[in-house]
Enzyme design. Structure first.
Site, PDB file in Angstrom:
ATOM      1  N   GLY A 256       0.838  -1.192   0.000  1.00  0.00           N
ATOM      2  CA  GLY A 256       0.000   0.000   0.000  1.00  0.00           C
ATOM      3  C   GLY A 256       0.873   1.243   0.000  1.00  0.00           C
ATOM      4  O   GLY A 256       0.657   2.172  -0.779  1.00  0.00           O
ATOM      5  N   GLU A 259       7.102   3.548   4.495  1.00  0.00           N
ATOM      6  CA  GLU A 259       7.332   4.663   5.411  1.00  0.00           C
ATOM      7  C   GLU A 259       8.738   5.252   5.353  1.00  0.00           C
ATOM      8  O   GLU A 259       9.310   5.561   6.384  1.00  0.00           O
ATOM      9  CB  GLU A 259       7.027   4.196   6.834  1.00  0.00           C
ATOM     10  N   HIS A 290      -1.179   6.151   8.882  1.00  0.00           N
ATOM     11  CA  HIS A 290      -0.356   4.980   9.257  1.00  0.00           C
ATOM     12  C   HIS A 290       1.123   5.261   8.960  1.00  0.00           C
ATOM     13  O   HIS A 290       1.987   5.082   9.817  1.00  0.00           O
ATOM     14  CB  HIS A 290      -0.876   3.772   8.471  1.00  0.00           C
ATOM     15  N   GLU A 291       1.393   5.716   7.742  1.00  0.00           N
ATOM     16  CA  GLU A 291       2.794   5.930   7.359  1.00  0.00           C
ATOM     17  C   GLU A 291       3.423   7.045   8.193  1.00  0.00           C
ATOM     18  O   GLU A 291       4.594   6.969   8.552  1.00  0.00           O
ATOM     19  CB  GLU A 291       2.915   6.246   5.866  1.00  0.00           C
ATOM     20  N   HIS A 294       4.696   5.901  11.445  1.00  0.00           N
ATOM     21  CA  HIS A 294       5.988   5.216  11.329  1.00  0.00           C
ATOM     22  C   HIS A 294       7.170   6.179  11.445  1.00  0.00           C
ATOM     23  O   HIS A 294       8.292   5.733  11.709  1.00  0.00           O
ATOM     24  CB  HIS A 294       6.103   4.530   9.966  1.00  0.00           C
ATOM     25  N   GLU A 313       4.410  -2.320  12.794  1.00  0.00           N
ATOM     26  CA  GLU A 313       3.154  -2.358  12.044  1.00  0.00           C
ATOM     27  C   GLU A 313       1.913  -2.272  12.931  1.00  0.00           C
ATOM     28  O   GLU A 313       0.955  -1.595  12.597  1.00  0.00           O
ATOM     29  CB  GLU A 313       3.118  -3.604  11.156  1.00  0.00           C
TER      30      GLU A 313
END
Ligand code: ZN
Length: 847
Positions: A256, A259, A290-291, A294, A313
């Protein structure tokens, strides 16, 4: 090629202290290869032997401290550095490197829409070795200082701010200490939208042919980026650790997103060319969140070894959903998580290949075994466990523990033990025992409710199969008549929390027993839920009348795993979908339930003779949804992004599923001819290819029509659409050509391979496809060995004969698992696919 073992990594980390990589990449040397020169400054703490990794086309020269070394001594991907003396050293390596077409290393892509070329890196795990020489392990962090030479007219993006020194010669600002797998470069004639936020340069980038689509969504993407950035600064004490934040949407990307510090790369399907639902926009927003999580968890503090990928994760997954809920217009993200992600975790956790969220380090002895753990356990189950941890600890203590973790290990590495110790500093609760129960074990607990009436009160007891402690919310609901509509509704009576295991006495509540008692009502824990029989009857008949979408998601998930466990007949699930989805308002739920009904129930769990009836049920359900969303105006379609009514999104889901389930070509052929679904939407490229694919499956189109469509849409997505259609045609010649392209030619890119595989296997073409079931195993094993993990993953996921639900097919697969040529990546995929086949067979046999 050798994969790195944990023991080797530990030995090398004790020996070396790496300071700086100075890397010079020349991207002007042709279409096949590029030049790579690296100088690594490092210190050996003692005298000793070690090695540096590189996977060159040609290793031209090396020198250590100015003394030339012999390039011939390269052994696979390792160059030995023997009898290194203690003290500082400088190693230089010059090599010719090959571009990739599989999304690994330096991927090179020429856009069929305009002929422009783009390259980008994906260096995750050990693919840095495909780009430059490195001591490639996550705990040898270093400064990276890159210079890149490109054709005129290109832009270079990197981890730091990039500047053009001379025409085509770009310098990227040196990074703070980061891991080798996080270095990134993306070069090409990018279309960019740039801005500033909190004093930092922010940019979003895509290939030129997608420019209008990126521009249309630039405000939305940047607003979410800014909102997440600000929210993380409220949660975390450490400031954002890098000098810029670029997000590049790149072609043919396998995952997807990735990072990379300061340069997140996303698959460019996230730049929407065609209409999408708001749930899909939410998914993109979740990936952005989400990224960015990270940047702290993964990039600032990095795992010491790959056994702890869940630390990266699970944390990013949990933070992504939670932060989106808090900081953006997407306030219902946990419903989507429940529908779209948790099933991924539950499924993975019930397979023979399951593993603890935090595996024993000995279970991850090398990078090849680590690669297998990027699964539903490390993402969805781990995030669910963290959500339960926050429910149990309270968010304040959780964040205090996290902040201690960041400040102790910033720009360095940490392990699970460090993480738990740091959490323990913030709470009196026994985090170590919690971690043992939740992170070091496998499998799903099952919580079963028992409800009894007792005089003027009722009692709830919960049986637990499994050993984990759970803190859950119980929701109680009663029937009521909606006086406006005259329909029967369920209304919430009460919610209360209980700890499981209970202390031996049932929970007693006053009043008559509720019509519906829902365990885990806010979906705060990770467990299978079984309702008491009375509640289950109410749930099946009144599912769409349950007020909260998160509760409905929980009940749908219960129905889903009861089907999978052979406890509920698949047609009962289908009937519930037929009854309730026409009234469902949550798009993620409609999409999730329809997806399961189509791809699992109709295509696999029901015997082939029942499939036409199941598809007819699905198409009539879709017709209901289309009727319900009639009369949308052009304005409704325009306001699709962020709209609060489910109209356009719901209609789009219905159109897609109607197309996919059509057993007769007439209606969708009319749509294609008219260029529109009656009442909208007008067909965009995605819907046109979707219809043509279905017509191909039904044998109602041909090569002329496919070629004509490709003329109209010669983009990369168009090429994939044409490959999918051609492979789907129900002729022996079409299947033979597709098989040859996938398994013999070795020229398909990762994306064209996947598109061809998606078209190839069709549940309605079993006679035509039968000979390929046996051919699959030897051909896939040989392909995986030749083309590497990314193609192996695609071959295992998309090219597998998933509809051959029969003992013969399973036996062939089990024999293949004994083949010594099987690579680890394909072995895991086959093991899981065979388990799914066995489960489908068991579901069929159960009824
Ligand atoms: Zn991630």
């Amino acid at each position: 090629m050798s994969v790195l073992t944990r023991n080797e990594a530990q030995t090398r980390a004790q020996l070396l202290d790496v300071h700086r990589y100075t890397v010079d990449l020349d991207l002007t040397t042709g279409e096949a290869t590029f030049d790579s020169t690296t100088a690594i400054r490092f210190t050996a703490r003692t005298a000793g032997d070690t090695f540096v990794e590189i996977k060159p086309e040609t290793l031209r020269s090396l020198s250590l401290d100015g003394q030339p070394l012999d390039p011939e001594r390269l052994d696979g991907n390792r160059y030995p550095l023997d009898r290194l003396t203690a003290g500082p050293h400088e190693l230089t390596v010059a090599a010719t490197m090959r571009y990739s077409r599989t999304g690994e290393g330096m991927h090179r892509f020429t856009d069929p829409a305009d002929g422009e070329t783009y390259v980008y890196t994906q260096l995750f795990m050990e693919d840095v070795q495909r780009v430059f020489a490195a001591f490639d392990q996550p705990d040898l962090k270093s400064v990276f200082d890159l210079t890149v030479t490109t054709p005129t007219g290109w832009t270079v993006l990197g981890n730091g701010v990039s500047t053009q020194a001379a025409d085509g010669r770009w310098h990227i600002a040196p990074t703070p200490p980061i891991s080798t797998y996080l270095v990134a470069v993306a070069a090409g004639p990018w279309h960019s939208v740039t801005t500033q936020h909190a004093g930092l340069p922010f940019g979003i980038h895509c290939r030129r042919s997608l420019a209008p689509h990126l521009d249309a969504d630039a405000d939305e993407i940047l607003d979410i980026t800014r909102a997440c950035y600000d929210r993380y600064h409220e949660k975390f004490d450490e400031p954002y650790p890098f000098d810029s934040y670029d997000q590049a949407f790149v072609p043919e990307f396998n995952a997807g997103a990735m990072e990379n510090p300061g340069l997140v790369t996303f698959r460019d399907e996230f730049v929407y060319r065609s209409a999408v639902t708001d749930t899909e926009r939410q998914t993109r927003a979740m990936v952005v969140a989400h990224e960015m999580a990270h940047m702290w968890f993964g990039d600032l503090v990095t795992l010491t070894w790959w056994d702890d990928i869940w630390l990266n994760e699970s944390f990013a997954e949990y933070m992504g959903y939670q932060t989106l809920t808090e900081a953006t217009r997407f306030t219902d993200t946990w419903t989507d998580f429940g529908v779209a992600r948790k099933g991924w975790g539950y499924d993975a956790d019930q397979r023979p290949s399951t593993h603890p969220v935090a595996p024993d380090p000995d279970a991850v002895p090398d990078t090849a075994s680590a690669l297998l753990n990027f699964d539903g356990i490390s993402y969805a189950k781990g995030a669910s466990a963290l959500r339960q941890l926050v429910a149990w600890l309270g968010e304040k203590d959780f964040l205090a523990g996290i902040n201690t973790h960041f400040s102790r290990h910033k720009f360095a590495n940490a392990t699970l033990a460090d993480f738990i110790d740091n959490l323990a500093t913030a709470t009196d609760r026994d985090v170590h025992t919690w971690a043992d129960a939740w992170l070091r074990t496998t499998g799903v607990d099952t919580l079963t409710a028992h409800v009894e009436t007792s005089g003027h009160s009722w009692n709830l007891t919960v049986d637990r199969a499994g050993d984990r402690p759970h803190r859950v919310t119980v929701g109680t609901y009663d029937h009521s008549l909606d006086t406006h509509t005259g329909t029967d509704q369920l209304t919430l009576r009460d919610r209360f929390d209980i700890d499981i295991p209970q202390d031996g006495t049932p929970v007693t509540q006053p009043g008559h027993r509720p019509d519906l008692v829902v365990l885990n009502d806010h979906d705060l824990t990770y467990a299978k839920i079984r309702l008491d029989p009375g509640s289950w009857d109410t749930a099946l008949t009144h599912l769409s009348g349950i007020p909260d979408p998160l509760t409905r998601a929980l009940v749908w998930n219960t129905a889903r795993d009861m089907v999978r466990d052979g406890e509920l007949h698949p047609t009962v699930h289908l009937t519930a979908a037929r009854t309730h989805l026409p009234y469902e308002t949550d798009l993620a739920l409609v999409q999730g339930v329809l997806g399961f009904a189509a791809t699992q129930i109709a295509d696999r769990y029901l015997p082939p003779q029942d499939r036409p009836t199941a598809l007819a049920t699905l198409t009539s359900l879709c017709r209901d949804l289309l009727r319900r969303t009639e009369g949308l105006t052009a304005k409704d379609w325009e306001q699709a992004p962020g709209t609060t009514t489910p109209g356009p999104g719901l209609r789009l889901i219905a159109v897609r599923h109607f197309i996919d389930a059509a057993t007769q070509p007439d209606a969708i052929q009319d749509w294609l001819r008219e260029g529109t679904v009656p009442g909208g939407p007008e067909l965009d490229a995605e819907l046109r290819w979707r219809i043509l694919t279905r017509l191909a499956v039904l044998g109602a189109t041909d090569e002329t029509a496919i070629a004509h469509e490709l003329d109209k849409d010669p983009s990369a997505t168009g090429q994939e659409g044409a490959a999918r259609c051609r492979a789907a045609l129900p002729t022996a010649e079409a299947k033979a050509a597709a098989w040859q392209a996938m398994f013999t030619d070795d020229t398909l890119s990762n994306y064209l391979f996947t598109a061809t595989a998606q078209g190839f296997w069709q549940p309605g073409q079993s006679e035509l496809l039968h000979p390929y079931v046996a051919r699959y195993y030897p051909d896939a094993i040989a392909l995986a060995a030749r083309r590497g993990p990314a193609i192996a993953e695609a071959a295992g996921r998309h090219a597998f004969p998933a509809h051959a639900v029969d003992p013969d097919s399973i036996r062939l697969g089990e024999q293949a698992l004994t083949d010594p040529a099987l690579t680890p990546a394909l072995r895991r995929k086959l093991t899981d696919q065979l388990d799914d086949l066995r489960r489908a067979l068991a579901v069929r046999d159960a009824h």
